[in-house]
Design a protein around this motif. Sequence first.
Motif, PDB file in Angstrom:
ATOM      1  N   ALA A 107      26.553  76.386  -2.397  1.00  0.00           N
ATOM      2  CA  ALA A 107      27.180  77.698  -2.580  1.00  0.00           C
ATOM      3  C   ALA A 107      26.281  78.819  -2.069  1.00  0.00           C
ATOM      4  O   ALA A 107      26.740  79.738  -1.381  1.00  0.00           O
ATOM      5  N   TYR A 108      25.000  78.750  -2.392  1.00  0.00           N
ATOM      6  CA  TYR A 108      24.082  79.798  -1.923  1.00  0.00           C
ATOM      7  C   TYR A 108      23.883  79.720  -0.409  1.00  0.00           C
ATOM      8  O   TYR A 108      23.667  80.746   0.248  1.00  0.00           O
ATOM      9  N   ALA A 109      23.953  78.519   0.150  1.00  0.00           N
ATOM     10  CA  ALA A 109      23.858  78.384   1.603  1.00  0.00           C
ATOM     11  C   ALA A 109      25.044  79.060   2.279  1.00  0.00           C
ATOM     12  O   ALA A 109      24.889  79.762   3.274  1.00  0.00           O
ATOM     13  N   VAL A 110      26.236  78.863   1.732  1.00  0.00           N
ATOM     14  CA  VAL A 110      27.428  79.506   2.287  1.00  0.00           C
ATOM     15  C   VAL A 110      27.319  81.021   2.150  1.00  0.00           C
ATOM     16  O   VAL A 110      27.584  81.763   3.104  1.00  0.00           O
ATOM     17  N   ALA A 111      26.920  81.475   0.973  1.00  0.00           N
ATOM     18  CA  ALA A 111      26.831  82.916   0.722  1.00  0.00           C
ATOM     19  C   ALA A 111      25.692  83.558   1.508  1.00  0.00           C
ATOM     20  O   ALA A 111      25.694  84.767   1.725  1.00  0.00           O
TER      21      ALA A 111
END
Length: 201
Positions: free
Chosen positions: A62-66
Amino acid sequence: RKVAEAAIRSKGKFISQEVANLLWAYATMGITDKQLFLSFMPAAAKLIDSYTNQGLANIAWAYAVADVDAPTLFNAHFINKCVEKGSGFEIEHYRQLHQWHLWQTKEKSNSRLPVDFQERCYDIFISEEPTVSKLQDDVVAQLLHIGLETKEEVLVGSGYRIDAIVKVNGKTIGIEVDGPHHFIRKGRFPLGSTILKRRQV
């Protein structure tokens, strides 16, 4: 936006699974609300010992996408938890962690998975058989029809496969054929997986 604001106000009441599920859901839909991810960073880091294998992988992805830098979350403790849980990760979790590792590498972060863990993630990531859509077949057929030398599903160094590669005037050009299932809200906004591939390929 109202849901995100309500979640931020109540973030102290969230348990680890709720934090992981919330951030994963936003990322999956391609809603990269920076304030949401920044606000949840301390809570996500505090709960690191209580995540399931899926929760750890979902948080990382999720943090990679964000694309929100989170050094207080992704540190040596996070890496150690991944290593501890290593044998319990499922195929999809390894793929998510490979994408997270690509992101961390791009950010020149000091938080890196051990080499043997990286290799396992990479090998699993590239093992997925590509699925070719009819739209992609149609696009490739047109490229061939106009005389362009075309290669499909080309594996690149990151572990991703590019839908097609053509050579034009001596230059190699990658082509991604993103059909409707890559988008939400009437095809105007890319999903998280599409956002991430576009950035990492």
